[in-house]
Design an enzyme around this catalytic site. Structure first.
Site, PDB file in Angstrom:
ATOM      1  NE  ARG A 114      31.579  59.329  65.958  1.00  0.00           N
ATOM      2  CZ  ARG A 114      30.529  58.852  65.334  1.00  0.00           C
ATOM      3  NH1 ARG A 114      30.648  57.806  64.522  1.00  0.00           N
ATOM      4  NH2 ARG A 114      29.338  59.375  65.503  1.00  0.00           N
ATOM      5  CE  LYS A 149      42.673  47.931  43.872  1.00  0.00           C
ATOM      6  NZ  LYS A 149      41.878  48.424  42.727  1.00  0.00           N
ATOM      7  CE  LYS A 181      47.795  43.050  40.237  1.00  0.00           C
ATOM      8  NZ  LYS A 181      46.457  42.476  40.012  1.00  0.00           N
ATOM      9  CD  GLU A 211      46.262  41.387  36.315  1.00  0.00           C
ATOM     10  OE1 GLU A 211      45.577  41.890  37.227  1.00  0.00           O
ATOM     11  OE2 GLU A 211      47.248  41.958  35.811  1.00  0.00           O
ATOM     12  CG  ASP A 232      42.334  42.944  35.157  1.00  0.00           C
ATOM     13  OD1 ASP A 232      41.539  43.131  36.089  1.00  0.00           O
ATOM     14  OD2 ASP A 232      43.117  43.808  34.742  1.00  0.00           O
TER      15      ASP A 232
END
Length: 294
Positions: A114, A149, A181, A211, A232
Site C-alpha cells: 500500500r 501548493k 503578491k 504579481e 493573474d
C-alpha cells in the site's frame, strides 16, 4: 528555397532524486502504516518462508513517476526483495503494461504494497496530468510549471513528478526566490515600496517576481527592475496585451484557473510560463496495481 528547420535539442534524461532525500519520506510512510505491531494480517496468514512474484502494472494509460519510492518501500520492509524495472519514470504506459516485476518473501511484498502504491499512483497522477497540459501547449514557447501548493512533506517528490511529466519547477520554498503578491503590496504601501525593499534585501543571485491583476498595475511595475511578472487570472486577450506590454523585458507567467482545455489559447499569447497549483494540490492518482504472478 526550402527553409532549413533546426531539430530540437535532445531532452536530457530525468535525473532521479537522491536516495538520501527520499528514504526519510518513505520510511515515515511505512512507520505510519506499520503502527505499533506491524502487519498483523499478513503475519497471521502468510508463513515466513513463502516467496512470491508480483508485477506493478498500469490499469490505465499514464506517465510513470515515483518508481524509486515504491521500490524503496519494498526494500526497507525486506531487503531480500528484488526488482526488475520495465518502465522508468517519465515513461508513457498503456493499460495492462508492466512497470516492474518484484520477487521475494511474500510477507514483505504484501506489507509494503500500500505504501509503495500510494507513492507510485499519486506521483504518476501528477506526471500524467502535467504531460496532458504540456501536450496542450505544444508548438508554443510556453512551459508548464508548478507552484507551492504541495502536500506537506511531499514537495520534493511532487515537484519531481512534475518534471517526469515534462513540466518545470517554480520556486521550491520561500527562501529561493522573491514573489511579491497582492498582500505584500498592500502591507508595503504600494508597488514601488515593495519592489525597492525586496531588491535592497536580497543578493544578486535571487530573482524578483511580482504579481499583477491589471494592465495598469503592470505598467507601473515595468518602471522598475524586476525579473518576472505573474499575470493573474487574465483571459487570452488581456494576456496577449500584457505580453506585448512587457515586450521581453521580463519573464511572463500566467496563473489562475488554467486547465488543459484553456492552456492552449493562453500559451498562444506568447506568455513564457503557465503555472498551476492543481497539478500537485488536487490531482487524481492513476490506477496502478500489484498483481500476483502464479
Amino acid at each position: 528555397m526550402e527553409r532549413e528547420v533546426t531539430p530540437p535539442e535532445p531532452k536530457l534524461p530525468l535525473a532521479p532524486l537522491p536516495s538520501v532525500l527520499i528514504e526519510p519520506i518513505v520510511r515515515a510512510a511505512l512507520l505510519e502504516d506499520l503502527g505499533r505491531a506491524g502487519d498483523i494480517t499478513t503475519d497471521a496468514i502468510v508463513p515466513s518462508d513463502v516467496r512470491a512474484k508480483v508485477t506493478l502494472a498500469a490499469r490505465e494509460a499514464g506517465v510513470v513517476a515515483g518508481l524509486d519510492l515504491a521500490l524503496m518501500a519494498f526494500r526497507l520492509v525486506d531487503p531480500a526483495i528484488t526488482a526488475s524495472i520495465r518502465r522508468v519514470d517519465g515513461s508513457h504506459v498503456s493499460p495492462g503494461e508492466a512497470i516492474a516485476t518484484l520477487e521475494g518473501p511474500a510477507r514483505g511484498l504484501l506489507t509494503a504494497e500500500r505504501v509503495a502504491l500510494n507513492f507510485l499512483c499519486h506521483m504518476s497522477g501528477i506526471a500524467t496530468a502535467t504531460a496532458e497540459v504540456v501536450e496542450a501547449v505544444r508548438g508554443t514557447k510556453a512551459r508548464i510549471v508548478d507552484i507551492r501548493k504541495t502536500l506537506p512533506g511531499l514537495r520534493a517528490v511532487q515537484k519531481y513528478a512534475i518534471r517526469a511529466g515534462g513540466g518545470a519547477n517554480h520556486r521550491f520554498g520561500l527562501d529561493d526566490g522573491v514573489l511579491i503578491k497582492d498582500n505584500h503590496i498592500a502591507v508595503a504601501g504600494g508597488i514601488p515600496a515593495a519592489i525597492e525593499r525586496a531588491r535592497a534585501a536580497v543578493g544578486h543571485m535571487v530573482k524578483v517576481e511580482i504579481e499583477v491583476d491589471t494592465l495598469e498595475q503592470l505598467a507601473e511595475v515595468l518602471r522598475f527592475d524586476i525579473d518576472a511578472v505573474l499575470l493573474d487570472n487574465m483571459g487570452p486577450e488581456e494576456l496577449r496585451r500584457a505580453v506585448a506590454l512587457v515586450d521581453g523585458r521580463a519573464i511572463t507567467e500566467a496563473s489562475g484557473g488554467i486547465t488543459p482545455a484553456t492552456a492552449g489559447a493562453l500559451a498562444a499569447t506568447g506568455v513564457d510560463l503557465l503555472s498551476m497549483g492543481w497539478l500537485t494540490q488536487s490531482v487524481r492518482a492513476i490506477d496502478i496495481g500489484l498483481d500476483h504472478i502464479a
